[in-house]
Design an enzyme around this catalytic site. Sequence first.
Site, short mmCIF file in Angstrom:
data_model
loop_
_atom_site.label_atom_id
_atom_site.label_comp_id
_atom_site.label_asym_id
_atom_site.label_seq_id
_atom_site.Cartn_x
_atom_site.Cartn_y
_atom_site.Cartn_z
N GLU A 136 14.07 -5.97 -13.49
CA GLU A 136 15.43 -6.01 -12.90
C GLU A 136 16.27 -7.22 -13.32
O GLU A 136 16.87 -7.88 -12.48
CB GLU A 136 15.32 -5.92 -11.37
CG GLU A 136 14.55 -4.69 -10.91
CD GLU A 136 14.39 -4.56 -9.40
OE1 GLU A 136 14.65 -5.54 -8.68
OE2 GLU A 136 14.01 -3.46 -8.94
N GLU A 244 8.55 4.13 -10.91
CA GLU A 244 8.59 4.00 -9.44
C GLU A 244 9.26 5.21 -8.81
O GLU A 244 10.08 5.09 -7.90
CB GLU A 244 9.37 2.73 -9.04
CG GLU A 244 8.91 1.46 -9.72
CD GLU A 244 9.58 0.20 -9.18
OE1 GLU A 244 10.26 0.28 -8.15
OE2 GLU A 244 9.42 -0.85 -9.80
C1 HXH Z 1 11.84 -1.83 -6.67
N1 HXH Z 1 13.14 -2.35 -6.56
C2 HXH Z 1 10.84 -2.91 -7.09
O1 HXH Z 1 10.62 -2.88 -8.48
C3 HXH Z 1 9.50 -2.77 -6.39
O2 HXH Z 1 8.69 -3.84 -6.74
C4 HXH Z 1 9.68 -2.70 -4.90
O3 HXH Z 1 8.42 -2.61 -4.24
C5 HXH Z 1 10.52 -1.54 -4.57
C6 HXH Z 1 11.50 -1.16 -5.41
C7 HXH Z 1 14.18 -1.38 -6.26
C8 HXH Z 1 15.35 -2.04 -5.66
C9 HXH Z 1 16.17 -2.80 -6.43
C10 HXH Z 1 17.26 -3.42 -5.90
C11 HXH Z 1 17.55 -3.29 -4.58
C12 HXH Z 1 16.73 -2.53 -3.78
C13 HXH Z 1 15.64 -1.90 -4.33
O4 HXH Z 1 18.63 -3.92 -4.06
C14 HXH Z 1 19.77 -3.24 -3.86
C15 HXH Z 1 20.52 -3.64 -2.83
C16 HXH Z 1 21.70 -2.97 -2.57
C17 HXH Z 1 22.09 -1.93 -3.38
C18 HXH Z 1 21.32 -1.52 -4.42
C19 HXH Z 1 20.16 -2.17 -4.66
#
Ligand code: HXH
Length: 335
Positions: A136, A244
């Site tokens: 990310e 994922e």
């Molecule tokens: C994943 N991120 C990770 O890779 C994993 O390690 C974790 O356990 C779960 C999901 C996904 C993710 C990325 C950004 C995020 C939320 C989930 O943050 C956001 C916040 C607001 C709007 C969009 C994304």
Amino acid sequence: MTENGLISLAEVYKDYFKIGAAVTVNDLVRLHGELLKKHFNSLTAENAMKFGEIHPSEDRFDFEKADKMMEFAKSNHLKMRGHTFVWHNQTSDWIFLDTNGKEASKELVIDRLRKHVEVICNRYKDIVYTWDVVNEAIEDKTGEQYRDTKWRRILGEDYIKTVFEIVKEQDDKAELVYNDYNNEQPEKLEKTYRMLEEMLHKGAPIDSVGIQAHWSIRDSNLMDDLKRAIERYASLGLKIQVTEMDVSMFEFEDKRKDILEPTTEMLYLQEQAYHNIFSVFREYKELVTSVTFWGISDRYTWKDNFPVRGRKDWPMLFDMKGEKKSSFEKIVDFI
Ligand code: HXH
């Protein structure tokens, strides 16, 4: 369980790609343990191998959970995905601080990261076939290309290349992945493409792109976006991993909390989505090396707390009882 008798998902897809699931240690026993053994040949630690979990302070590693997963994988003929080395979340702060509590130098952070990677790779590389090296790193809220993180601030602009080189030094057999979400969507796809092109040009040992695939039953344009993304990344010589996957019953903007079980319409849209998505995966089987679900059954999923805390979601192929849903039937009905 008897109902799950004959078909194994991993078996059905054995000539296509690995089929994986993200797990906690509690998933290794009982119902989820049985589902893992039957339907999956790849396993990712949902949290246990993240920096903050496995290396909470400079002189202390906590291998317990990851080791249990490795033992389970070894005993049951699964391989593992290593998740993840460099990420802006769930990372211990000590790595960024010097002994005076000030921001650590580039040299110190690189030295610590190298030691971290060396220990983790040596311990797990027999069972781990692929690492999410960087997670990310692309910015998606502003026009900037890169997410502003401590890693980038301290290690500098080319830190992604640096990190891939460090992991390559320790494990030159594994598939090395750059992993992100929404990177099949046009704008983020282009930013990611430019980053990868530049890093590859500079010699970074990147093998694959991880498409996280946190999707929903109403993602319009998904199939077109996905095909375009796979082809565009492949044009850089990269492979694809779906790292994922889940197909939420709720669009991101849908914050309703009053739905206590999936409606008939939701289940129908979900089976269509799974059907279409897996047709695309199969079409690109030469490029796709693994498809991992971020969970096992609807009984427990991180989506129960994201993006709405405490709202039940049903994004997986197996229901609350661990029974196959119609979505499962739809992805095995091509044989
Ligand atoms: C994943 N991120 C990770 O890779 C994993 O390690 C974790 O356990 C779960 C999901 C996904 C993710 C990325 C950004 C995020 C939320 C989930 O943050 C956001 C916040 C607001 C709007 C969009 C994304």
